[in-house]
Design an enzyme around this catalytic site. Structure first.
Site, mmCIF file in Angstrom:
data_model
loop_
_atom_site.group_PDB
_atom_site.id
_atom_site.type_symbol
_atom_site.label_atom_id
_atom_site.label_comp_id
_atom_site.label_asym_id
_atom_site.label_seq_id
_atom_site.Cartn_x
_atom_site.Cartn_y
_atom_site.Cartn_z
ATOM 1 N N HIS A 69 46.790 2.862 34.518
ATOM 2 C CA HIS A 69 46.684 4.239 34.637
ATOM 3 C C HIS A 69 48.118 4.921 34.866
ATOM 4 O O HIS A 69 48.532 5.986 34.114
ATOM 5 C CB HIS A 69 45.724 4.710 35.413
ATOM 6 C CG HIS A 69 44.198 4.439 35.241
ATOM 7 N ND1 HIS A 69 43.197 4.824 34.098
ATOM 8 C CD2 HIS A 69 43.421 3.401 35.980
ATOM 9 C CE1 HIS A 69 42.038 4.286 34.115
ATOM 10 N NE2 HIS A 69 42.434 3.391 35.569
HETATM 11 O O1 RIB Z 1 41.181 7.193 37.824
HETATM 12 C C1 RIB Z 1 42.412 6.422 37.800
HETATM 13 C C2 RIB Z 1 43.420 7.047 39.027
HETATM 14 O O2 RIB Z 1 42.550 7.184 40.005
HETATM 15 C C3 RIB Z 1 44.571 6.239 39.091
HETATM 16 O O3 RIB Z 1 45.422 7.121 39.520
HETATM 17 C C4 RIB Z 1 44.350 5.324 40.340
HETATM 18 O O4 RIB Z 1 45.538 4.880 41.198
HETATM 19 C C5 RIB Z 1 43.366 6.151 40.918
HETATM 20 O O5 RIB Z 1 44.150 6.967 41.787
#
Ligand code: RIB
Ligand code: CA
Length: 316
Positions: free
Chosen positions: A238
């Site tokens: 992500h």
């Molecule tokens: O949904 C994914 C996000 O939530 C990413 O930034 C992960 O590190 C969590 O913070």
């Protein structure tokens, strides 16, 4: 000479760790500051992890402590994904850098003013620190080139069926940010779930990235093992998508849309509502909503950058 002055606000977090590893090896980026927020795990761990990761990857920049809780709601952490202390149970050498006493929102504002409008804000955790900065310094947007955030989704959620973790951890903060005058690129689950690593990819990281690659593989393995219990076979990168979007935008596809954050709904609390798929549009379509990534290109660039750790002892 780096092209972009970047501030990274994070909640490490195994994919936050991957993002910091990329940032340290991308010559196009000059990281001018890092801040930590509560999110994946408590602030005491995210702050410690951010400090130790910065030292570990050779980012000689100050790390600031931010919010230890959302603006209003109670914190709900993601320990099942990131482990009890945030890095999948992996430990790093303790940073010897001095503790910064200035709160993250003050330091971020000062860095933005000093950058004279050049700074790019990369937010890869909940948006609490940015909301606090915007409330205390309403003129912040005039000193910021753009905000690139990992969060939200134009469709499904990952924390509830409607909401993505970074947004639903602090929906009120996210609403402040999306209602601000900041120029925003939103990398939500639509695109970040496409930037995923399977077991073989994790093994590749351990082979190409030296000790740093092995650390990242071991950290991500905890996430992947948990995801496998849900029937999934890959762990999404992500947070690294934000930095790749800044430097390699051609790897992505995006559309301008209106985006608002639901802060009252029972089932939809924390959902980023976009008007992408509606014939009833919001008044303005001012958010760059990123929707697609070229996975082959992502894997090539991701491996190329992390491969730089092989050549050097970790970080340096
Ligand atoms: O949904 C994914 C996000 O939530 C990413 O930034 C992960 O590190 C969590 O913070
Ligand atoms: Ca994160």
């Amino acid at each position: 000479m780096a092209r972009y002055k970047v501030w990274i606000d994070c909640d490490p977090g195994v994919d936050d760790a991957a993002a910091l590893m990329l940032a340290a090896k991308m010559p196009e980026i000059e990281v001018v500051g890092i801040s930590a927020t509560a999110g994946n795990v408590e602030l005491k761990y995210t702050y410690r992890n951010a400090r130790n990761l910065a030292a570990y990857v050779g980012l000689d920049v100050p790390v600031y402590k931010g919010a230890n809780a959302p603006l209003i709601r109670k914190p709900v952490y993601a320990k099942e994904v990131h482990g009890k202390t945030g890095l999948g149970g992996e430990a790093l050498p303790m940073s010897a850098a001095p503790d910064m006493t200035k709160p993250a929102w003050d330091a971020l504002y000062e860095a933005a003013v000093k950058s004279q409008g050049e700074i790019v804000l990369i937010f890869i955790g909940p948006l609490t620190n940015l909301a606090l900065a915007l409330r205390k310094y309403p003129d912040l947007p005039q000193y910021v080139s753009r905000l690139i955030l990992m969060g939200g989704s134009s469709s499904f959620g990952n924390t509830t069926s409607a909401a993505e973790f970074n947004i639903v951890f602090d929906p009120e903060a996210a609403a402040v940010v999306f209602e601000s005058d900041l120029t925003i690129s939103m990398l939500g689950l639509d695109v970040t779930m496409q930037a995923s690593l399977k077991q073989d990819d994790l093994e590749m990281l351990a082979r190409i990235g030296g000790e740093t690659g092995r650390f990242l593989k071991d950290s991500l393995q905890v996430s992947l093992n948990w995801l496998k219990t849900l029937g999934l076979d890959a762990v999404a990168m992500h947070d690294p998508c934000t930095l790749l979007y800044l430097v390699y935008p051609a790897m992505f596809k995006s559309e301008m849309a209106g985006v608002k954050v639901e802060t009252r709904g029972e089932l939809t609390y924390g959902k980023t509502v976009t008007d992408l798929y509606s014939d009833t549009r919001f008044p303005v379509q001012n958010v760059d909503v990123v929707l697609e990534i070229d996975h082959a290109e992502f894997m090539k660039v991701f491996a190329e950058i992390l491969g730089k750790y092989k050549e050097s002892s970790h970080g340096a």
